[in-house]
Each structure stands twice: as structure tokens, then as C-alpha cells.
Design a protein around this motif. Structure first.
Motif, PDB file in Angstrom:
ATOM      1  N   PHE A  31       1.002  -9.806   9.825  1.00  0.00           N
ATOM      2  CA  PHE A  31       1.945 -10.180   8.476  1.00  0.00           C
ATOM      3  C   PHE A  31       2.191  -8.574   7.891  1.00  0.00           C
ATOM      4  N   VAL A  32       3.358  -8.431   7.762  1.00  0.00           N
ATOM      5  CA  VAL A  32       4.297  -7.007   7.365  1.00  0.00           C
ATOM      6  C   VAL A  32       4.877  -7.220   6.244  1.00  0.00           C
ATOM      7  N   VAL A  33       4.790  -6.469   5.276  1.00  0.00           N
ATOM      8  CA  VAL A  33       5.416  -6.142   4.103  1.00  0.00           C
ATOM      9  C   VAL A  33       6.075  -4.570   4.082  1.00  0.00           C
ATOM     10  N   ASP A  34       7.243  -4.570   4.345  1.00  0.00           N
ATOM     11  CA  ASP A  34       7.859  -3.219   4.235  1.00  0.00           C
ATOM     12  C   ASP A  34       8.214  -2.854   2.912  1.00  0.00           C
ATOM     13  N   ASN A  35       7.904  -1.750   2.225  1.00  0.00           N
ATOM     14  CA  ASN A  35       8.088  -1.492   0.862  1.00  0.00           C
ATOM     15  C   ASN A  35       9.211  -0.528   0.815  1.00  0.00           C
ATOM     16  N   GLY A  36      10.272  -0.839   1.485  1.00  0.00           N
ATOM     17  CA  GLY A  36      11.605  -0.122   1.437  1.00  0.00           C
ATOM     18  C   GLY A  36      11.696   1.006   2.212  1.00  0.00           C
ATOM     19  N   SER A  37      11.243   1.119   3.557  1.00  0.00           N
ATOM     20  CA  SER A  37      11.601   2.267   4.324  1.00  0.00           C
ATOM     21  C   SER A  37      12.786   2.845   4.448  1.00  0.00           C
ATOM     22  N   ASP A  92      12.068  -3.859  -3.787  1.00  0.00           N
ATOM     23  CA  ASP A  92      11.364  -2.532  -4.377  1.00  0.00           C
ATOM     24  C   ASP A  92      10.026  -2.531  -3.852  1.00  0.00           C
ATOM     25  N   ASN A  93       9.707  -1.003  -3.931  1.00  0.00           N
ATOM     26  CA  ASN A  93       8.436  -0.649  -3.498  1.00  0.00           C
ATOM     27  C   ASN A  93       7.175  -1.174  -4.262  1.00  0.00           C
ATOM     28  N   LEU A  94       6.522  -2.049  -3.869  1.00  0.00           N
ATOM     29  CA  LEU A  94       5.717  -3.103  -4.603  1.00  0.00           C
ATOM     30  C   LEU A  94       4.354  -2.247  -4.593  1.00  0.00           C
ATOM     31  N   GLY A  95       4.278  -1.192  -4.127  1.00  0.00           N
ATOM     32  CA  GLY A  95       2.878  -0.588  -3.985  1.00  0.00           C
ATOM     33  C   GLY A  95       1.953  -1.229  -3.184  1.00  0.00           C
ATOM     34  N   ARG A  98       0.125  -4.984  -4.763  1.00  0.00           N
ATOM     35  CA  ARG A  98       1.109  -5.901  -4.815  1.00  0.00           C
ATOM     36  C   ARG A  98       1.582  -6.413  -3.588  1.00  0.00           C
ATOM     37  N   ALA A  99       1.807  -5.673  -2.498  1.00  0.00           N
ATOM     38  CA  ALA A  99       2.591  -5.769  -1.181  1.00  0.00           C
ATOM     39  C   ALA A  99       1.158  -6.604  -0.345  1.00  0.00           C
ATOM     40  N   ASN A 100       0.418  -6.310  -0.450  1.00  0.00           N
ATOM     41  CA  ASN A 100      -0.925  -6.817   0.203  1.00  0.00           C
ATOM     42  C   ASN A 100      -1.063  -8.273  -0.266  1.00  0.00           C
TER      43      ASN A 100
END
Length: 196
Positions: free
Chosen positions: A33-39, A61-64, A67-69
Motif C-alpha cells: 500500500f503506497v501513499v505518494d506525498n506529491g512526488s 497535498d504532502n500529508l507528512g 498522516r500518510a501512514n
């Protein structure tokens, strides 16, 4: 046993192949499971093109980190995963690490958060931040056992270990919850470990 690996990416092109290839070479294949923070370096398209089995979330948005995890932790609970492994984008695992961690967890159910030894990329030196947590607080027992070649399966070594490699049980997440949204980046793993 169902295992979900959660990876938060941000401009990860330099590391993504080694990281993801290690997961798909594992003796126990996880769901990833991947969350990309705006690469902005093509990470998103590379992952989607080369790892089509990955569950991919693109954040606007970049969730940090925390929050992304949390998106991955929520998915794990909603889909009844037994274990969740948080893995940094610049890290990788050996083929049998999940197999060993599940075995250790089953033998030691009192631990909701387990970390394997975290090494530098040279595989010769222990990561310096991992050492801080491992040796700063105490653990004369670990050092003695290491010196005497008598290591145990698990050491309750420290109130903190960085979240680059965290193996969490479903039960732990249900009890402790997710990361606090107060921390954007840095400090969130300290806070979570304190709560565990």
C-alpha cells in the motif's frame, strides 16, 4: 496471515526499485500500500507502471509521514490484515524478514510493535539513529548477550525505535490508533512508540 506493507513516497525514484523488488522477493508476499506525498520526479508513474499489484494512493497535498501512514493503517483495519509493516522508501527487506517477524510475534504476543535490526546500506554498520534508541536507554543485557554469542529472539530494549522498519499487529493498532496528526514530519514515531 495477512500482511500489509505501507510505504509513504516522496521523490523516491532513487530508491523505489530496490525497496519494491525486495518486497516481491519475500518468502511471504505482502500486499503493498503506497501513499505518494506529491512526488515531482516520476515516482508515481514508475510505481504504477512497474508494480501494478500495488495499491496506490496519490495525495493532493504532502500529508507528512504520520498522516500518510494513517491511510494505510486504516486500510489494514478495514480489510482485516493481521500485520502491518511500515517501511521507509529508502529501505528494503531480506527475503525471510516477514516470515521471521511473524514467527517472533506469534511466540511473543505481548509485543505489538517489533523492529528488526536496522542496518546501513552497506549491511556492515547498524544505522546510527537505530543505535541511539537501542543503546541510549539501557540494555546491558543485549550487549552482554551479543558479546557472548547468546542472543535472544526479542529484546524489550527501548521506549523508542525509529519507524523506518516497524512491524505492528492488528491488535496494537486497534488499541493505540494511528499516528497523531499534530506531527507533520519527525516526532510522530516517538509519540506513537510512547503510546504503545
Amino acid at each position: 496471515m495477512k500482511l500489509l506493507v505501507v510505504i509513504v513516497t516522496y521523490n523516491a525514484m532513487h530508491w523505489v526499485k530496490r525497496c519494491f523488488d525486495s518486497l516481491f522477493s519475500s518468502t511471504i508476499l505482502p500486499t503493498v500500500f503506497v501513499v505518494d506525498n506529491g512526488s515531482t520526479d516520476g515516482t508515481q508513474s514508475y510505481i504504477q507502471k512497474n508494480y501494478s499489484d500495488v495499491i496506490f494512493i496519490q495525495s493532493k497535498d504532502n500529508l507528512g509521514f504520520g498522516r500518510a501512514n494513517n491511510l494505510g493503517l486504516k486500510y489494514a483495519l478495514e480489510n482485516n490484515y493481521d500485520y502491518i509493516y511500515l517501511l521507509n522508501q529508502d529501505a528494503w527487506v531480506f527475503p525471510d524478514v516477514f516470515e521471521k517477524l511473524i514467527k517472533i510475534s506469534l511466540s511473543n504476543p505481548e509485543f505489538g510493535l517489533i523492529s528488526p535490526m536496522q542496518m546501513n546500506a552497506d549491511l556492515y554498520h547498524i544505522d546510527k539513529n537505530f543505535c541511539v534508541g537501542l543503546f541510549k536507554y539501557h540494555n546491558k543485557e543485549f550487549i552482554n548477550d551479543l558479546y557472548n554469542d547468546n542472543l535472544k529472539e526479542v529484546y524489550e530494549t527501548t521506549p523508542f525505535v525509529m519507524a523506518a522498519h516497524w512491524f505492528l499487529t492488528n491488535k496494537c493498532i486497534k488499541k493505540v490508533g494511528g499516528f497523531s496528526p499534530v506531527f507533520k514530519h519527525y516526532g510522530e514515531d516517538n509519540n506513537y512508540a510512547d503510546r504503545v
